[in-house]
Enzyme design. Structure first.
Site: not given
Lengths: 283, 283, 283, 283
Positions: D192, D201, D227-229
């Protein structure tokens, strides 16, 4: 805390951990390393003292038997972390490292006893005493005559009287004679204001400015007979550019000197630094 | 793009910006620096070409008049950023810097024309040609005899035929003879795999491992007659510890070599690097 | 020192530098920036006072005429760097930032007058007074009632009485009410112990540990009404790993907090920080 | 390679090392960690296969007996590093991470088999095939309808057919559905382009520019349903300033994305990453 270094062979880890497990020892942290070049094995084991049915002296005696199996060249020590660490600081005129260390001690971050600060100038006496720490002034005459030898003898007496775990040259600016380097081997930490081996010796920031480097650094190392050539404990750097004068480099470099010295000292006092030859293992 | 260096005096900034303002020039970016040690003034001015009522040739002619007032020792140039920059890459067997630069060109990040890649070994021919770039193999015999001189002569002819803005020694591993250093002064960029001035010369990672440093680095510098001693454009470092073998250092160091070279090359091609003596200003 | 921000247009640089050249002003350092998104122009010009034939008041008057041509929305100031900068420090119980700043002042690195230290606890009174600086204790009751409003009123009176150039929240741990944020806009600097915008609000190191990040940081920013959302002046980070407990993160983070705050404060006092909207230009 | 995680208790280290010593196993590297918050113990032990008198299957069988004593919640695996690791790369249009990984594989730095590259666009087919690696184009229609579900089904079939040790989302730009996250748990690595948890995001560099941060970063993490966690494997940052546009941030950020992803992937493939809850231990 157990630290050990010896030629590598099978069974060392099992030997140590088997002994500790049998005694009920709770290993809080353990680190191992084998240097493939020298085939030297290093370990550091943190054991909860209250998990063992005996004290440090008995532990040392029993561990001697364990270690016997690992061959004749085993270098080990067991330290009691309950004993508060004693530190002597050697300073000159530049105060930033001293201010920094005293601040860390005062705020409880560095839980050590600074037994005394010894300076070859008096400039830093006041701040030392404001922290409730004795300051000794040992003037060092210029040149290499008898006056200087006498000053080093006085310094040694003052330092050794405290049986310190660490002697910190916090920008002390005097080159220790060989016999002091030998006497304090593995205990005397220096902070050099360059990224060694670049810019050994005097005025490293001037040297760095002249060479036009884009990063400057600092190095915490054990003091040895050869100037700025001892085993390196920690280093760090900070970016500079064409806009930075020598004075700017001095200022920026101080921030690196302070943290590099503080980290090196902490690791040394926590028995994290194992020396072999001119290299260090920092667990 | 205007870059200029000269002894400092009042009125230079006003002279340049007054001239540009009168001509209607739109200054997109401007940087100034005066070195207090040498009293040398440096500036870089980015002017939108379409804001000027004349072309580069006329601009150069008019600027010559402006500059005349600044004294006899003015070093300046005006470049047309509309002209695509030509780059020649010199390589040997190690491909990481070449892969990296070709990837940057292919993805459009580095908008240059790689006119050719020249290698003293053939190992990197295939990847070069896969990118649609001509590869030339110029073998270099061992020793310092006539064969080597002939190889350098061939190299020079191949390179100079492209009138390149930059000649990149992307881990070329051959020491350029003095006359080539002179001919390519200010254009030939080398990547050295250490944090200079530490570990000059061969096998710097081995030297770093032996010394036990806690950070390793890379240096992008202009090639000069003295080995690894030219003006430094960019440097960076990465942390290593006792667990890193020489092979690990080589691997970690590559990531630093790649970015340091790519940054240095970009800045050079954008006319951001002004050299004075052995130091650089990077605007 | 001249700092100026306004909508970009041709002729600003020429206007300023032409005016200064005509007056014989020696520009020691000059920086320019145009933000392409907002089309806002920023500049900072350092002029040697003794090179001008008039004083700061006359300079301001004349510069007003120069600036008139740049349009109606020009934000500029001329400061006299001969005037020593006054700083008020607000603290709570955590002393590391205070120790650090006092050390920098005592060693001459930060040439400012700390007019007073104000704490909502008494813990740091002693060290402050050892440095010869007055300490004021302003207790802050819990909750948001009248007691707290009275405490903030007292705080404001104490601070404003010094007409400080900077108000530093050196781990003050109290959220300023909106009217104080407004009154001290562009002067009140906070150090937040995370790499904003990650981990806003309370216990950022706990949040960082829970999330399992591999770097922790600190942020120096101007205080605004929205918590931890003001314009960022400086940030830095330090590496952590799975072996670091929250307590280790707190300890490591302190070293970053100290340097980030010290840098931010220095730049603010040297008029290097220009704010536009929620972003800063740091020259 | 043995990796193991379980609730901490005395005797685990002794149990493992005793078993290995008895079998004559040569421990090349060993790392241990106990998380004090969760009281979870982690270890990774690198044993020379040729020092053991039996093969991986027998080792697994015998080790099952050893592990039984450590309680019911032991999570362990023994992998044979002689087996070459298989990696599938998922890409979109942005090529910098792909170029970087292919360069590392081609130069031998990353000794893995890239079984295939799968893209939802065709842009990166040519470079993939120049490296002799099959490229599959799986178009993903906009929206969340049946077309997308079919595309993910096709993707899954292509990937699972290779039984990969790692599935790398090298700037893939498609959010995986929950069932794929579950199926590929602990194997799918994403890069990311922000320092998470900041700027989750879309368009993180735009978010970073708007917020005015002074450092930008990248995060390599395991893909999870949120998401992205997912658990973070590696992060790094690079300095930016007011002069950097969003495009500059994108360019600078790429250098960080590439190294962070390459490091994360290497560590994953060397079984250095142990996950517990949402945090990772990286030995």
């Amino acid at each position: 805390m157990i630290t050990l270094g010896c030629p590598d062979r099978t069974g060392i880890v099992a030997g140590i951990s088997g002994f500790l497990a049998e005694a009920g020892g709770w290993i809080v942290g353990a680190a191992y390393h084998t240097d493939p070049v020298t085939n030297w094995f290093f370990t550091r084991q943190e054991v909860r003292a209250d998990s063992l049915p005996f004290g440090p002296a008995e532990l040392r005696a029993r561990f001697t038997d364990v270690v016997r199996k690992f061959g004749p060249r085993v270098d080990w020590q067991i330290t009691d972390t309950a004993e508060r660490r004693r530190v002597v600081l050697l300073v000159s005129k530049e105060g930033h490292c001293l201010y920094d260390l005293l601040g860390r001690v005062a705020s409880g971050e560095l839980d050590v006893e600074v037994t005394s600060v010894i300076g070859n100038h008096k400039d830093l006496a006041k701040i030392t005493e404001a922290h409730g720490i004795p300051f000794h002034h040992v003037p060092f005459p210029a040149g290499d005559g008898e006056g200087k030898a006498a000053a080093f003898a006085q310094l040694r007496q003052l330092v050794d009287g405290h049986h310190p775990h660490a002697i910190v040259l916090a920008r002390f600016m005097q080159v220790l004679p060989h016999e002091l380097c030998a006497a304090w081997a593995g205990k005397a930490l220096n902070i050099h204001h360059s990224f060694l081996p670049s810019f050994v010796g005097a005025r490293p920031y001037h040297q760095a400015h002249t060479r036009g480097v884009k990063l400057i650094g600092a190095t915490c190392h054990y003091v040895t007979a050869e100037l700025d050539a001892g085993p390196i404990v920690e280093q760090d750097v900070i970016r500079v550019d064409h806009g930075d004068s020598v004075a700017d480099m001095v200022r920026k470099g101080r921030d690196i000197e302070k943290v590099v010295l503080a980290r090196g000292l902490r690791w040394h006092l926590e028995d994290r630094v194992l020396v072999h030859g001119n290299r260090t293992v920092v667990f």
